[in-house]
Scaffold this motif. Structure first.
Motif, PDB file in Angstrom:
ATOM      1  N   LEU A  91       0.359 -35.488  16.154  1.00 57.11           N
ATOM      2  CA  LEU A  91       1.189 -34.323  15.831  1.00 57.11           C
ATOM      3  C   LEU A  91       0.432 -33.071  16.265  1.00 57.11           C
ATOM      4  CD1 LEU A  91       3.532 -32.792  14.470  1.00 57.11           C
ATOM      5  CD2 LEU A  91       2.336 -33.047  12.284  1.00 57.11           C
ATOM      6  N   CYS A  92       0.950 -32.385  17.278  1.00 62.91           N
ATOM      7  CA  CYS A  92       0.274 -31.204  17.836  1.00 62.91           C
ATOM      8  C   CYS A  92       0.701 -29.938  17.103  1.00 62.91           C
ATOM      9  CB  CYS A  92       0.608 -31.055  19.318  1.00 62.91           C
ATOM     10  SG  CYS A  92      -0.043 -32.388  20.321  1.00 62.91           S
ATOM     11  N   ILE A  93      -0.299 -29.203  16.627  1.00 64.51           N
ATOM     12  CA  ILE A  93      -0.042 -27.938  15.941  1.00 64.51           C
ATOM     13  C   ILE A  93      -1.004 -26.904  16.533  1.00 64.51           C
ATOM     14  CG2 ILE A  93      -0.115 -26.740  13.718  1.00 64.51           C
ATOM     15  CD1 ILE A  93       0.330 -29.659  12.513  1.00 64.51           C
ATOM     16  N   PRO A  94      -0.474 -25.829  17.112  1.00 64.56           N
ATOM     17  CA  PRO A  94      -1.365 -24.840  17.732  1.00 64.56           C
ATOM     18  C   PRO A  94      -2.267 -24.170  16.695  1.00 64.56           C
ATOM     19  CG  PRO A  94       0.950 -24.439  18.326  1.00 64.56           C
ATOM     20  CD  PRO A  94       0.939 -25.446  17.216  1.00 64.56           C
ATOM     21  N   ALA A  95      -3.520 -23.936  17.085  1.00 62.37           N
ATOM     22  CA  ALA A  95      -4.484 -23.309  16.170  1.00 62.37           C
ATOM     23  C   ALA A  95      -4.135 -21.842  15.916  1.00 62.37           C
ATOM     24  CB  ALA A  95      -5.887 -23.411  16.767  1.00 62.37           C
ATOM     25  N   ASN A  96      -3.398 -21.231  16.857  1.00 63.97           N
ATOM     26  CA  ASN A  96      -3.176 -19.779  16.783  1.00 63.97           C
ATOM     27  C   ASN A  96      -1.821 -19.391  16.178  1.00 63.97           C
ATOM     28  OD1 ASN A  96      -1.800 -20.862  19.007  1.00 63.97           O
ATOM     29  ND2 ASN A  96      -1.820 -18.915  20.107  1.00 63.97           N
ATOM     30  N   GLU A  97      -1.118 -20.371  15.579  1.00 65.51           N
ATOM     31  CA  GLU A  97       0.168 -20.045  14.943  1.00 65.51           C
ATOM     32  C   GLU A  97       0.200 -20.650  13.548  1.00 65.51           C
ATOM     33  OE1 GLU A  97       3.492 -21.243  17.365  1.00 65.51           O
ATOM     34  OE2 GLU A  97       2.398 -20.726  19.194  1.00 65.51           O
ATOM     35  N   PRO A  98       0.786 -19.935  12.570  1.00 66.43           N
ATOM     36  CA  PRO A  98       0.815 -20.497  11.216  1.00 66.43           C
ATOM     37  C   PRO A  98       1.615 -21.794  11.170  1.00 66.43           C
ATOM     38  CG  PRO A  98       2.079 -18.434  11.335  1.00 66.43           C
ATOM     39  CD  PRO A  98       1.387 -18.594  12.642  1.00 66.43           C
ATOM     40  N   VAL A  99       1.192 -22.703  10.296  1.00 63.66           N
ATOM     41  CA  VAL A  99       1.957 -23.935  10.079  1.00 63.66           C
ATOM     42  C   VAL A  99       3.303 -23.542   9.491  1.00 63.66           C
ATOM     43  CG1 VAL A  99       2.055 -26.074   8.738  1.00 63.66           C
ATOM     44  CG2 VAL A  99      -0.114 -25.321   9.739  1.00 63.66           C
ATOM     45  N   GLY A 100       4.383 -24.056  10.089  1.00 62.62           N
ATOM     46  CA  GLY A 100       5.709 -23.598   9.659  1.00 62.62           C
ATOM     47  C   GLY A 100       6.650 -24.740   9.324  1.00 62.62           C
ATOM     48  N   LYS A 101       7.937 -24.369   9.124  1.00 64.34           N
ATOM     49  CA  LYS A 101       8.963 -25.349   8.750  1.00 64.34           C
ATOM     50  C   LYS A 101       9.128 -26.424   9.812  1.00 64.34           C
ATOM     51  CE  LYS A 101      11.929 -22.516   5.818  1.00 64.34           C
ATOM     52  NZ  LYS A 101      13.026 -21.538   5.934  1.00 64.34           N
ATOM     53  N   GLY A 102       9.037 -26.022  11.084  1.00 61.25           N
ATOM     54  CA  GLY A 102       9.188 -26.981  12.180  1.00 61.25           C
ATOM     55  C   GLY A 102       8.130 -28.075  12.104  1.00 61.25           C
ATOM     56  N   ASP A 103       6.889 -27.664  11.791  1.00 61.02           N
ATOM     57  CA  ASP A 103       5.798 -28.640  11.680  1.00 61.02           C
ATOM     58  C   ASP A 103       6.044 -29.589  10.509  1.00 61.02           C
ATOM     59  OD1 ASP A 103       4.219 -27.370  13.778  1.00 61.02           O
ATOM     60  OD2 ASP A 103       3.871 -25.769  12.331  1.00 61.02           O
ATOM     61  N   SER A 104       6.488 -29.027   9.375  1.00 60.85           N
ATOM     62  CA  SER A 104       6.756 -29.857   8.179  1.00 60.85           C
ATOM     63  C   SER A 104       7.875 -30.846   8.457  1.00 60.85           C
ATOM     64  CB  SER A 104       7.167 -28.977   6.997  1.00 60.85           C
ATOM     65  OG  SER A 104       6.173 -28.023   6.746  1.00 60.85           O
ATOM     66  N   PHE A 105       8.910 -30.375   9.166  1.00 58.84           N
ATOM     67  CA  PHE A 105      10.056 -31.238   9.485  1.00 58.84           C
ATOM     68  C   PHE A 105       9.601 -32.433  10.326  1.00 58.84           C
ATOM     69  CE2 PHE A 105      13.333 -32.228  12.747  1.00 58.84           C
ATOM     70  CZ  PHE A 105      14.231 -32.889  11.918  1.00 58.84           C
ATOM     71  N   ILE A 106       8.804 -32.162  11.378  1.00 63.72           N
ATOM     72  CA  ILE A 106       8.364 -33.250  12.265  1.00 63.72           C
ATOM     73  C   ILE A 106       7.397 -34.181  11.526  1.00 63.72           C
ATOM     74  CG2 ILE A 106       7.163 -33.818  14.424  1.00 63.72           C
ATOM     75  CD1 ILE A 106       8.309 -31.154  15.521  1.00 63.72           C
ATOM     76  N   ALA A 107       6.511 -33.607  10.702  1.00 68.28           N
ATOM     77  CA  ALA A 107       5.568 -34.425   9.919  1.00 68.28           C
ATOM     78  C   ALA A 107       6.333 -35.388   9.002  1.00 68.28           C
ATOM     79  CB  ALA A 107       4.641 -33.529   9.101  1.00 68.28           C
ATOM     80  N   SER A 108       7.426 -34.906   8.399  1.00 71.33           N
ATOM     81  CA  SER A 108       8.201 -35.791   7.510  1.00 71.33           C
ATOM     82  C   SER A 108       8.964 -36.844   8.319  1.00 71.33           C
ATOM     83  CB  SER A 108       9.157 -34.984   6.637  1.00 71.33           C
ATOM     84  OG  SER A 108      10.158 -34.392   7.439  1.00 71.33           O
ATOM     85  N   GLU A 109       9.433 -36.466   9.529  1.00 69.15           N
ATOM     86  CA  GLU A 109      10.158 -37.417  10.391  1.00 69.15           C
ATOM     87  C   GLU A 109       9.254 -38.587  10.815  1.00 69.15           C
ATOM     88  OE1 GLU A 109      13.333 -37.332  12.561  1.00 69.15           O
ATOM     89  OE2 GLU A 109      14.015 -36.416  10.714  1.00 69.15           O
TER      90      GLU A 109
END
Length: 293
Positions: A91-109
């Protein structure tokens, strides 16, 4: 018993998380096109990373998104089918952007899948050590990960570590692809993708999803390869944008794509491009089939 490992992994994440750039960096050759526009990736492209003790097959998938067209629905189906078949998912999450809803959605998927889950904090070259530490803490709250790896595809930092981690989650298996193979993608698809990437550069925001490319013919003639390809758009007004004043844009697209294709083939290339209108092709099942979706 052999300790050789081989299997499939893919990187997931919201648009612009650095998935395709990371895939290209690990394989060591450009096999996936990159762009700062969401949903650039449309095909499942496999890149093969060879190690003496392992073979890691990286599957580059389109990003999961809210579909507005039949093409969008088909791409989402393709993504979910791929996720269910791989051995490891980063699961790729950029270091320079806050963790957001999109990340949570994909993590749950992906949380329900059988694959091992690795959190990959990308673009570490863009932040300070303190910011990276804070981001790693935030990412660890997203779900149950087997590993968390910070890295940068641009600077190359920690790419070896990421490869080792992904390989550690593969099953014991004989080699899946020959040593010489870096991708199993057919040549004409790679060429079409390179033309599409060049056509995406600098176009207005409404165009990215409207552009498709079909390679009609590849004719090898000694050290020269002649390639005839059509760029498809959905409306006449878009055709004018892609061609540009006095056909300047189309010439630029041709020059950029030709240089990339010559790198790929190791030969001189003659590239013949035409822009054609296929009315609302993203919503038309017959046209989608013709364009390879």
């Amino acid at each position: 018993m052999s300790s050789y490992r081989a299997g499939f992994a893919c990187f997931v994440g919201r648009p612009n998380a650095g998935k395709s750039t990371l895939t290209n960096a690990l394989v060591g050759q450009k096999i996936a096109i990159t762009s700062n526009k969401p949903q650039t990736t449309r095909h499942i492209i496999r890149g093969v990373l060879h190690r003496p003790e392992a073979q890691l097959v990286l599957v580059d998938t389109p990003g999961l998104h809210r579909p507005k067209t039949l093409l969008g629905q088909r791409l989402n189906d393709l993504v979910r089918a791929t996720w269910s078949e791989v051995d490891a998912i980063g699961l790729c999450i950029p270091a320079n952007e806050p963790v957001g809803k999109g990340d949570s959605f994909i993590a749950s998927e992906i949380g329900e899948l059988k694959a091992s889950l690795v959190a990959v904090v990308t673009k570490t070259d863009l932040v300070s050590k303190k910011e990276l530490t804070e981001q790693l803490m935030a990412v660890s709250q997203l779900g149950e990960f087997a590993d968390i790896v910070p890295c940068s595809a641009v600077s190359g930092d920690q790419l070896g570590v990421l490869t080792d981690v992904m390989i550690s989650h593969l099953p014991s298996s004989p080699q899946l692809y020959p040593d010489s193979m870096l991708t199993d993608e057919p040549e004409h698809v790679l060429i079409a993708e390179m033309i599409r990437e060049a056509a995406l550069e600098g176009v207005r925001d409404e165009l990215p999803h409207s552009i498709a490319v079909l390679v009609e013919e590849i004719i090898p003639e000694g050290n020269l390869t002649k390639i005839y390809a059509d760029i498809y758009v959905e409306r006449q007004s878009q055709k004018a944008i892609v061609i540009g004043a006095r056909a300047e844009r189309l010439k630029r697209v041709g020059m950029t794509a030709r240089a990339q294709i010559e790198d790929l083939l190791g030969k001189r290339v003659y590239l013949d491009l035409h822009v054609r209108v296929a009315q609302d092709w993203q919503r038309d099942p017959r046209q989608l089939r013709k364009l390879g979706f």
